[in-house]
Design a protein around this motif. Sequence first.
Motif, PDB file in Angstrom:
ATOM      1  N   LYS A 277       0.835  -1.209   0.000  1.00  0.00           N
ATOM      2  CA  LYS A 277       0.000   0.000   0.000  1.00  0.00           C
ATOM      3  C   LYS A 277       0.861   1.246   0.000  1.00  0.00           C
ATOM      4  O   LYS A 277       0.588   2.209  -0.702  1.00  0.00           O
ATOM      5  CB  LYS A 277      -0.918   0.000   1.229  1.00  0.00           C
ATOM      6  N   LEU A 278       1.942   1.228   0.807  1.00  0.00           N
ATOM      7  CA  LEU A 278       2.832   2.391   0.863  1.00  0.00           C
ATOM      8  C   LEU A 278       3.531   2.595  -0.476  1.00  0.00           C
ATOM      9  O   LEU A 278       3.679   3.702  -0.957  1.00  0.00           O
ATOM     10  CB  LEU A 278       3.886   2.209   1.957  1.00  0.00           C
ATOM     11  N   ASP A 279       3.945   1.463  -1.092  1.00  0.00           N
ATOM     12  CA  ASP A 279       4.667   1.535  -2.370  1.00  0.00           C
ATOM     13  C   ASP A 279       3.817   2.137  -3.459  1.00  0.00           C
ATOM     14  O   ASP A 279       4.247   2.984  -4.213  1.00  0.00           O
ATOM     15  CB  ASP A 279       5.082   0.133  -2.814  1.00  0.00           C
ATOM     16  N   TYR A 280       2.616   1.652  -3.577  1.00  0.00           N
ATOM     17  CA  TYR A 280       1.763   2.102  -4.684  1.00  0.00           C
ATOM     18  C   TYR A 280       0.886   3.286  -4.303  1.00  0.00           C
ATOM     19  O   TYR A 280       0.065   3.715  -5.069  1.00  0.00           O
ATOM     20  CB  TYR A 280       0.913   0.939  -5.198  1.00  0.00           C
ATOM     21  N   ARG A 281       1.116   3.804  -3.106  1.00  0.00           N
ATOM     22  CA  ARG A 281       0.330   4.930  -2.596  1.00  0.00           C
ATOM     23  C   ARG A 281      -1.160   4.666  -2.795  1.00  0.00           C
ATOM     24  O   ARG A 281      -1.946   5.556  -3.057  1.00  0.00           O
ATOM     25  CB  ARG A 281       0.707   6.227  -3.328  1.00  0.00           C
ATOM     26  N   GLU A 282      -1.467   3.355  -2.708  1.00  0.00           N
ATOM     27  CA  GLU A 282      -2.833   2.932  -3.005  1.00  0.00           C
ATOM     28  C   GLU A 282      -3.835   3.627  -2.075  1.00  0.00           C
ATOM     29  O   GLU A 282      -4.797   4.225  -2.517  1.00  0.00           O
ATOM     30  CB  GLU A 282      -2.912   1.424  -2.795  1.00  0.00           C
ATOM     31  N   ALA A 283      -3.486   3.546  -0.793  1.00  0.00           N
ATOM     32  CA  ALA A 283      -4.446   4.088   0.164  1.00  0.00           C
ATOM     33  C   ALA A 283      -4.397   5.610   0.184  1.00  0.00           C
ATOM     34  O   ALA A 283      -5.359   6.269   0.540  1.00  0.00           O
ATOM     35  CB  ALA A 283      -4.132   3.531   1.546  1.00  0.00           C
ATOM     36  N   GLY A 284      -3.245   6.164  -0.223  1.00  0.00           N
ATOM     37  CA  GLY A 284      -3.072   7.614  -0.142  1.00  0.00           C
ATOM     38  C   GLY A 284      -2.872   7.985   1.312  1.00  0.00           C
ATOM     39  O   GLY A 284      -3.096   7.166   2.208  1.00  0.00           O
ATOM     40  N   LEU A 285      -2.406   9.207   1.544  1.00  0.00           N
ATOM     41  CA  LEU A 285      -2.168   9.599   2.939  1.00  0.00           C
ATOM     42  C   LEU A 285      -3.366  10.383   3.443  1.00  0.00           C
ATOM     43  O   LEU A 285      -3.892  11.239   2.754  1.00  0.00           O
ATOM     44  CB  LEU A 285      -0.905  10.448   3.027  1.00  0.00           C
TER      45      LEU A 285
END
Length: 443
Positions: A277-285
């Motif tokens: 999730k962090l790698d692909y910024r899937e969740a976003g911050l």
Amino acid sequence: MKNTMESYFKNIDERELLYQANKIAVMIQEGNYLSSIEKQIGLISILEEKSSEENFRILILDNNGVVMLDTNSSAVGKTFLMPEVLLSLDGKSSSTYYKEQGCLYASSYIEDPFSHKKGVVLLVSSFENSELLIDGVSQKWFMLTIFISIIIGIFVFFASEIVITPLKKILKSINEITDGQLHQRVKINGNNEISQLGEAFNAMTEKLEQIDTSRQEFVSNVSHELKTPLSSIKVLSDSILLQEDIPSEMYIEFLQDINSEIDRMTEIVNNLLALVKLDYREAGLNISETDLNKMLDDILKRLAPLAEQKNISLSKEYLKNVIVEADEMKFSLAISNLIENAIKYTNPEGSVKVTLDCDHQNAFINVTDTGIGINEEEQTKIFNRFYRVDKTRDRETGGTGLGLSITHSTVILHKGSIKVSSKEGEGSTFIVRIPIKFADKPE
Ligand code: ADP
């Protein structure tokens, strides 16, 4: 160019002819040559000499436009009432170029003061010589143009080869990369935009290769990490199945072992999901104003029992009150990993200290322990996925080797950085930097 030359030469020739016409008119006037037949006969020989010298024809006309003298003799007695003659009969000098005939005409008027006879000097000159010169120059210019064009053509051909050949090389390599062959490098000599393109291309393929290698390593690491608990489960379940009349305590013990292996697998899978999730910024911050002092207090409160178990003193020092913009959940997990590690890799009776400070741009969170430390070579690798310094001991402490990767990715996502300084046997300090929103001194 031919036209320009033509008009240039024509102007010069016209001016020269007019000058000569005026000169002859003045000479006739001053010598009073029109006053008698004898004088006129003397004049004709002077004019013939002048004509052959200067290469133009001279005609002397009377005030009716009738030719009195002609250095060619052919026109004597004829009437010439051309515009130049009419203008000169009016007392003016004039010159004209007749393109069809290729001739220049210049005329000047004569006023004989003694005889009161008027007349006109008419000079006729061929423009042929100048035209021959212009044609010669034009021809040479034409040849020169063809020569220059050929030279430019050859130059352009080689220049385009110099540009196109490296581009072809790069294109070929791109096609091979598309076919899956990532080990592509191009060699382009020189120091220009094309060679810079080649260097950028090589840097890109190197990066692609690195990504591909780390992807393969990642998959093999994941398989390896999951294989260990799976084989333990297999061994444990086989032993239950193969033995008859097992006492129930043994059943429970084996099942507890199986359960803890399943927990470990679940932890690995959860950590992997968090990393992806962090790698692909899937969740976003999910950014919000975060009070770092409060966040650290919460973490320390939660981890206090873990430290107590090992009799480790857990202390804090906040030099500033700091507010940052962060995804509180993710950032809190990242810092929590560091403090958990500090407790995990510190022997009983040791100490762990968390400090918070900031300058006018960044906040700094330091996690210092008096633990086992990390040697210099390992310090560069501990942020890699699945990297563990001592694999056997980590299995005992329950580490997956993913905690610091998660912390590293999270800090980078927050536009911060993380550094470690450590000495084996003495302890370690992890320093996290994150941009601040605002800060003040604690009361
Ligand atoms: P793990 O889940 O194994 O703790 P991490 O990614 O958190 O994985 O840490 C990677 C490795 O770095 C650990 O296995 C450990 O060897 C080393 N390490 C991390 N923190 C510390 C520390 N505070 N002191 C000593 N070694 C540490």
